[in-house]
Each structure stands twice: as C-alpha cells, then as structure tokens.
Enzyme design. Structure first.
Site, PDB file in Angstrom:
ATOM      1  N   ASP A 193     -67.995  50.190 110.688  1.00 58.14           N
ATOM      2  CA  ASP A 193     -68.071  51.234 109.674  1.00 58.14           C
ATOM      3  C   ASP A 193     -68.947  50.683 108.555  1.00 58.14           C
ATOM      4  O   ASP A 193     -68.564  49.748 107.858  1.00 58.14           O
ATOM      5  CB  ASP A 193     -66.658  51.541 109.170  1.00 58.14           C
ATOM      6  CG  ASP A 193     -66.624  52.553 108.038  1.00 58.14           C
ATOM      7  OD1 ASP A 193     -67.691  52.925 107.517  1.00 58.14           O
ATOM      8  OD2 ASP A 193     -65.515  52.981 107.660  1.00 58.14           O
ATOM      9  N   TYR A 234     -75.662  65.133  98.610  1.00 59.47           N
ATOM     10  CA  TYR A 234     -76.430  64.444  99.653  1.00 59.47           C
ATOM     11  C   TYR A 234     -77.788  64.007  99.104  1.00 59.47           C
ATOM     12  O   TYR A 234     -78.205  62.855  99.283  1.00 59.47           O
ATOM     13  CB  TYR A 234     -76.626  65.366 100.857  1.00 59.47           C
ATOM     14  CG  TYR A 234     -77.560  64.820 101.910  1.00 59.47           C
ATOM     15  CD1 TYR A 234     -77.143  63.845 102.799  1.00 59.47           C
ATOM     16  CD2 TYR A 234     -78.874  65.280 102.008  1.00 59.47           C
ATOM     17  CE1 TYR A 234     -78.011  63.338 103.770  1.00 59.47           C
ATOM     18  CE2 TYR A 234     -79.739  64.780 102.966  1.00 59.47           C
ATOM     19  CZ  TYR A 234     -79.307  63.812 103.841  1.00 59.47           C
ATOM     20  OH  TYR A 234     -80.163  63.305 104.786  1.00 59.47           O
ATOM     21  N   LYS A 293     -79.674  60.113  98.592  1.00 58.08           N
ATOM     22  CA  LYS A 293     -80.978  59.703  99.121  1.00 58.08           C
ATOM     23  C   LYS A 293     -81.935  59.285  98.001  1.00 58.08           C
ATOM     24  O   LYS A 293     -82.792  58.412  98.208  1.00 58.08           O
ATOM     25  CB  LYS A 293     -81.572  60.823  99.982  1.00 58.08           C
ATOM     26  CG  LYS A 293     -80.759  61.103 101.243  1.00 58.08           C
ATOM     27  CD  LYS A 293     -80.564  59.838 102.081  1.00 58.08           C
ATOM     28  CE  LYS A 293     -79.819  60.093 103.373  1.00 58.08           C
ATOM     29  NZ  LYS A 293     -79.705  58.883 104.218  1.00 58.08           N
ATOM     30  N   SER A 340     -84.888  60.357 102.722  1.00 55.53           N
ATOM     31  CA  SER A 340     -85.036  61.727 103.216  1.00 55.53           C
ATOM     32  C   SER A 340     -85.994  62.489 102.323  1.00 55.53           C
ATOM     33  O   SER A 340     -86.293  62.054 101.193  1.00 55.53           O
ATOM     34  CB  SER A 340     -83.658  62.418 103.191  1.00 55.53           C
ATOM     35  OG  SER A 340     -83.752  63.814 103.380  1.00 55.53           O
TER      36      SER A 340
END
Length: 259
Positions: free
Chosen positions: A62, A155, A159, A142
């Site tokens: 993990d 999110y 990034k 991203s």
C-alpha cells in the site's frame, strides 16, 4: 537501449497505465519490480515481462504506508540485484463537487496520490545514494496537475502537489546526480476513466459514456490516449536521453491543455 539492464520499480503496476509502463520498460531492456495491492494481477504482468526475456519480481504494498514503500524498494534491490529507476505511478481518482468533499475523502486521496509519491521519492533517493550512483525518479501527475477541473477539484490539487514535490526534489537531489521528473497524461482509456465517467453520470445526469466522449472530443489529435502513449514518454524519462532534464512535468495528452 539506454535502459538496458537497468532495474526499475513501478507502483500501481497491476493494470492500466502502470502495467503499460512496466511492459514498455521491459521491452526497452529493464528488469522490473512490480508493486500493487493485487497479487494475482501482478503475477499476470510478471509473466508478460518474463515472456519478453526480462526479469520480474512482485511486491504487494500500500503506497500510502511509508514503511511498505521502503520495503518494496529493498525487495527490488535484493531480488533483481540493483536499483536505478522508480516510477511512482499509483494513484486514485475522486469525482465529487467541492461542497460534498469530506475530511475522510481528502485524507484518503492525499495519502495515496501525494504521500505515496513522497515515500517513493524518499525511498529511491536513499537507495541511490546508498549505492553511490545516479538515479531516475519519475512521478505521475496529470493534466489535472496543470488545470483544476470541476468535480475533480481535490484530485486536481493532489496532482498539483505532485508537481511541487517533483520540483523540490529535483533541486534537493541534483547534486547527487538524481533527476526527478513527472508525466502528465490526459484522457487515457483505462478503468480509472470508466470510473470517472460513471461518477459524472451519477452527479450530472449525463448518459454513461457521454462525459468520456466530451473529453475525448476536445483532444486535438482526435483520439483517446492509450497506456502505450504514456509509457513511451516514461521510457524516455527513464533513459539517458533525458539526463539533462529535471524538475519538469510535461503534458502528454494529445493536445488538451497547453503550457
């Protein structure tokens, strides 16, 4: 090949972009340590790599747990006989209006998308210095690390954070000959985008597939990105042709976001 006989570790390697990266690095001559949570899928990718004539080892970890990431790097060195490249690829998406984001939502995505990258940076840099040689650290950002997208706000923030870590690490580790760069994909036809599309459908009432099509229709090159498109660029970052490049987070998105 510029990465022939190098040892690379790829997180999130059981599927999608991570699998594509692992296979491309193997095709270009590297032996690969595959890290993910899914042993059966890791085993399948490992078989694909050995069929290419390269060595592969798997490690279940993990990435949000620092000790597990360090253990994965130690495993790669022990099993493959060295350590040269890390690709901190593992990450999750989260589609939710900012008004609805909870503390648990933020903690979970940051632990994986940001902490996981930081632990990978630390573990790789420590290993490179202990071995007394240069190394390559490559992180997953991203298009959402360059533009904040509605319904993808948290999110996007993770990034952006990866880009900041990439820049800071590049400055801190340059004197040791360690380069740190990131790659910024766009709309890649993987399970993550299936999940994103489904969540947009739930939140906006759009038909399934409509959000995905809308994003793809905005790509200048006229098609969705593939894992292979991303993997080819990551292989460049892993090789000697990118030795004079550090602290950068280039877009590879077919022409969606321009910087």
């Amino acid at each position: 090949m510029s990465i022939d006989r190098k040892i690379a570790l790829v997180t999130g390697a059981a599927q999608g972009i991570g699998r594509g990266i692992a296979l491309r690095l193997a095709k270009d001559g590297a032996d690969i340590a595959l890290v993910d949570l899914k042993q059966d899928q890791l085993d399948a990718v490992a078989k694909e790599i050995t069929a290419l004539g390269r060595k592969a080892t798997t490690f279940v970890a993990d990435v949000s747990e620092r000790a597990q990431v360090f253990a994965a790097v130690d495993h790669a060195e022990k099993e493959l006989g060295g350590f040269d490249i890390i690709v901190n690829n593992a990450g999750i998406a989260q589609v939710k209006p900012l008004d609805d984001v909870t503390a648990d939502d933020v903690e979970r995505i940051y632990r994986i998308n940001v902490n996981g990258v930081l632990w990978g940076i630390q573990a790789a840099a420590k290993k490179f210095r202990a071995r007394g040689h240069k190394g390559k650290i490559i992180n997953a950002s991203s298009i959402a690390g360059h533009d904040g997208f509605a319904m993808l706000g948290v999110y996007s923030s993770t990034k952006f954070a990866v880009r900041a870590l990439t820049q800071a690490a590049a400055r801190e580790y340059a004197s040791a000959g360690i380069t740190v760069n990131a790659y910024c994909p766009g709309v890649v036809g993987t399970d993550m985008w299936v999940e994103i599309d489904e969540r947009f459908a739930e939140l906006t009432g759009a038909a399934k597939g409509e959000t995905y099509k809308k994003f793809v229709d905005g790509i200048a090159l006229g098609r969705a990105e593939t894992a292979d498109d991303v993997a080819g660029f990551v292989s460049y970052l892993a090789g000697q042709d990118s030795d004079y490049m550090t602290g950068q987070s280039p877009l590879i998105d077919g022409g969606m976001v321009y910087r």
